[in-house]
Design an enzyme around this catalytic site. Structure first.
Site, PDB file in Angstrom:
ATOM      1  N   GLY A 171       0.912  -0.926   0.106  1.00  0.00           N
ATOM      2  CA  GLY A 171       0.130   0.374  -0.153  1.00  0.00           C
ATOM      3  C   GLY A 171       0.645   1.499  -0.423  1.00  0.00           C
ATOM      4  O   GLY A 171       1.797   1.466  -0.420  1.00  0.00           O
ATOM      5  N   SER A 172       0.196   2.236   0.978  1.00  0.00           N
ATOM      6  CA  SER A 172       1.077   3.766   0.431  1.00  0.00           C
ATOM      7  C   SER A 172       1.957   3.933   1.889  1.00  0.00           C
ATOM      8  O   SER A 172       1.919   3.059   2.640  1.00  0.00           O
ATOM      9  CB  SER A 172      -0.206   4.772   0.865  1.00  0.00           C
ATOM     10  OG  SER A 172      -0.471   4.508   2.174  1.00  0.00           O
ATOM     11  N   VAL A 228       0.671   4.770   5.369  1.00  0.00           N
ATOM     12  CA  VAL A 228       0.165   3.826   6.338  1.00  0.00           C
ATOM     13  C   VAL A 228       1.740   2.996   6.521  1.00  0.00           C
ATOM     14  O   VAL A 228       1.080   2.291   7.903  1.00  0.00           O
ATOM     15  CB  VAL A 228      -1.157   3.068   5.279  1.00  0.00           C
ATOM     16  CG1 VAL A 228      -1.188   1.576   6.025  1.00  0.00           C
ATOM     17  CG2 VAL A 228      -2.447   3.612   4.965  1.00  0.00           C
ATOM     18  N   GLU A 243       5.487  -3.921   0.825  1.00  0.00           N
ATOM     19  CA  GLU A 243       5.107  -3.386  -0.650  1.00  0.00           C
ATOM     20  C   GLU A 243       5.313  -1.825  -0.901  1.00  0.00           C
ATOM     21  O   GLU A 243       3.464  -2.531  -0.681  1.00  0.00           O
ATOM     22  CB  GLU A 243       4.616  -4.410  -1.353  1.00  0.00           C
ATOM     23  CG  GLU A 243       5.743  -6.079  -1.199  1.00  0.00           C
ATOM     24  CD  GLU A 243       7.197  -6.334  -1.499  1.00  0.00           C
ATOM     25  OE1 GLU A 243       7.238  -4.869  -3.105  1.00  0.00           O
ATOM     26  OE2 GLU A 243       7.971  -6.767  -1.429  1.00  0.00           O
ATOM     27  N   CYS A 274       1.199   0.226  -8.604  1.00  0.00           N
ATOM     28  CA  CYS A 274       2.433   0.826  -8.588  1.00  0.00           C
ATOM     29  C   CYS A 274       3.776   0.888  -9.282  1.00  0.00           C
ATOM     30  O   CYS A 274       5.154   1.432  -8.891  1.00  0.00           O
ATOM     31  CB  CYS A 274       2.584  -0.058  -6.998  1.00  0.00           C
ATOM     32  SG  CYS A 274       2.393  -1.652  -7.167  1.00  0.00           S
TER      33      CYS A 274
END
Length: 476
Positions: free
Chosen positions: A191-192, A195, A213, A247
């Site tokens: 994710g980001s 977070v 990741e 991504c």
């Protein structure tokens, strides 16, 4: 406070793990085969869920969600026995040459896998393949943003996999925060970066190892002699695949002004070939995942000082944004401050290979770096003078589909890797083992008190790894 449901599920999985049921090769293989059946037998349901969540075309769903998962499963099942074998190719010295030295790959325990919304199936199932192959129990937390896929996973996983070993927990951000208060043996998050920082903070009290990741602004550097038509096709496909919500999508283009002027007509022609005169009517282009994400992208586009030369059309009612290309974009532009994660492609100009490399190195290390050039020396020079999670010459995003290559970030784009053997290693503890022989006690007595310089000299000679110091070599 932890919710009783979370704790109950985790306790059940931990008890199962401690029983050793997940350790044998046959159990792992059976669960991998069951996961394979889950994907193969429910392909249409998966496609329907992905279309409902992201308006994904069948082609993209099969290629980037279903087939990539199947390939990782095939690869793991074919190689599992080899991966599980102890590793005996260990360097020894004279003092240990009669000993049994090896490395065992052992499962970590109960692991938590938190998925992302842009590839809501494979970003959950690929880490799960690795966790199963390594002998772990796992809790899956799919993205709540893609509700159709989330619910499908929650329905199918208990039907196909052991409910004592694997569980799906659904919910939003607050539920995830509550879940993270529990102790896990590994946390795998996609994710980001925002977070990810909270994931690290939650893992710290338990000293839980974490794989992150993430993403970043992955550049596409086009330089030197190039087949511009082929480059345009590969760039458009990799950038606008999944509506740019990847991504590893090329985030921006770096090229000379001359290359830009040749590239733009090729991009226009390619986009028209791909999606027709009205991309919004094409069945081969998806939609932005939520109204919030759509507004974020439109806000970036409106704040940009760049010039829109292709696309720019949008519709809020169905979260559509046309494939869009901008020129005259500067490093300080609104589009260059964070990962775009949508169908918007800025083109920045540089004057030399060195300037392009310098620009890339001034930024955070990206998850992927792409170089398009017919000149091998250009590709090699960029590869040797930059750092990124992954690298691909003369194409985009396809490197992540090969199970034999590690996939992961570096620096701000993530930590740790997976896919194929690399995922197995991520979810395994490499336990260094030595079973000592009672032979060669004449060497061992040198370490016992009373100490002497004489014994120390001999012991240093017997334990050295310098080649030919005792007529042998470092690896036996």
């Amino acid at each position: 406070m932890n919710t009783p449901l979370d704790s109950c599920v985790i306790d059940r999985l931990r008890a199962t793990f401690r029983s050793g049921v997940t350790f044998p090769e046959q159990f792992r293989m059976t669960q991998l085969q069951n996961l394979l059946s889950l994907v193969e037998e429910n392909e249409q349901l998966i496609q329907d869920a992905l279309h409902k969540d992201l308006h994904k075309p069948k082609f993209e769903s099969v290629l980037s969600e279903i087939q990539i998962t199947l390939n990782d499963l095939y690869f793991a099942m074919e190689n599992l026995r080899t991966w599980m074998q102890p590793e005996y190719n260990i360097g020894k010295n004279l003092a240990t040459r009669m000993d049994d030295c090896f490395i065992r790959r052992e499962p970590l325990g109960v692991v938590l896998i938190i998925g992302a919304w842009n590839y809501p199936l494979h970003l959950i199932l690929l880490p799960l393949v690795a966790a199963i192959a390594a002998g772990n129990c796992a809790i899956l937390k799919p993205s709540e943003i893609c509700q159709a896929t989330e619910q499908l996973l929650a329905e199918l996983i208990p039907k196909y996999l052991s409910q004592d070993c694997y569980a799906v927990l659904c919910g939003g951000a607050e539920d995830t925060k509550s879940l993270l208060k529990n102790k896990f043996d590994h946390i795998f998050y996609t994710g980001s970066q925002v977070v990810a920082r909270s994931i690290l903070l939650a893992a710290a009290p338990h000293l839980t190892p974490v794989t992150l990741e993430l993403g970043g602004k992955s550049p596409c550097f086009i330089y030197g002699h190039i087949d511009i038509q082929k480059a345009a096709k590969r760039l458009c496909w990799s950038k606008f695949f999944n509506t740019g919500q990847s991504c590893v999508a090329p985030d921006y283009v770096l090229c000379t002004a001359q290359t830009r002027d040749a590239l733009l007509p090729a991009l226009r022609e390619t986009l028209r070939t791909f999606y027709g005169p009205d991309p919004g009517a094409s069945l081969d282009i998806g939609r932005i995942v939520t109204p919030r994400h759509w507004r974020r992208l439109m806000d970036m586009l409106e704040k940009s000082k760049g010039k829109v030369v292709i696309g720019g059309e949008s519709r809020e009612e169905d979260r559509y944004i046309a494939p869009t290309v901008l020129v005259d974009v500067q490093e300080s532009d609104a589009l260059m401050q964070e990962e775009i994660f949508g169908p918007i492609l800025p083109i920045l100009t540089i004057e030399s290979l060195e300037e392009g490399i310098d620009y890339i190195n001034r930024q955070e290390k990206p998850l992927a770096l792409y170089v398009f050039s017919d000149e091998t020396s250009v590709v090699t020079t960029v590869l040797n003078n930059t750092s990124s999670g992954g690298f691909c010459g003369n194409d985009g995003i396809v490197h992540m589909a090969l199970p034999g290559l590690p996939f992961g970030g570096v620096g701000a784009s993530g930590m740790g890797s997976y896919h194929g053997r690399w995922g197995f290693e991520t979810f395994s503890h490499r336990r260094g083992c030595m079973n000592r022989s009672w032979l060669l006690e004449r060497v061992n007595v040198l370490r016992y008190p009373p100490y002497s310089d004489y014994n120390l000299g001999w012991l240093r000679w017997a334990t050295t790894f310098k080649k030919n110091s005792w007529g042998g070599c470092s690896v036996m």
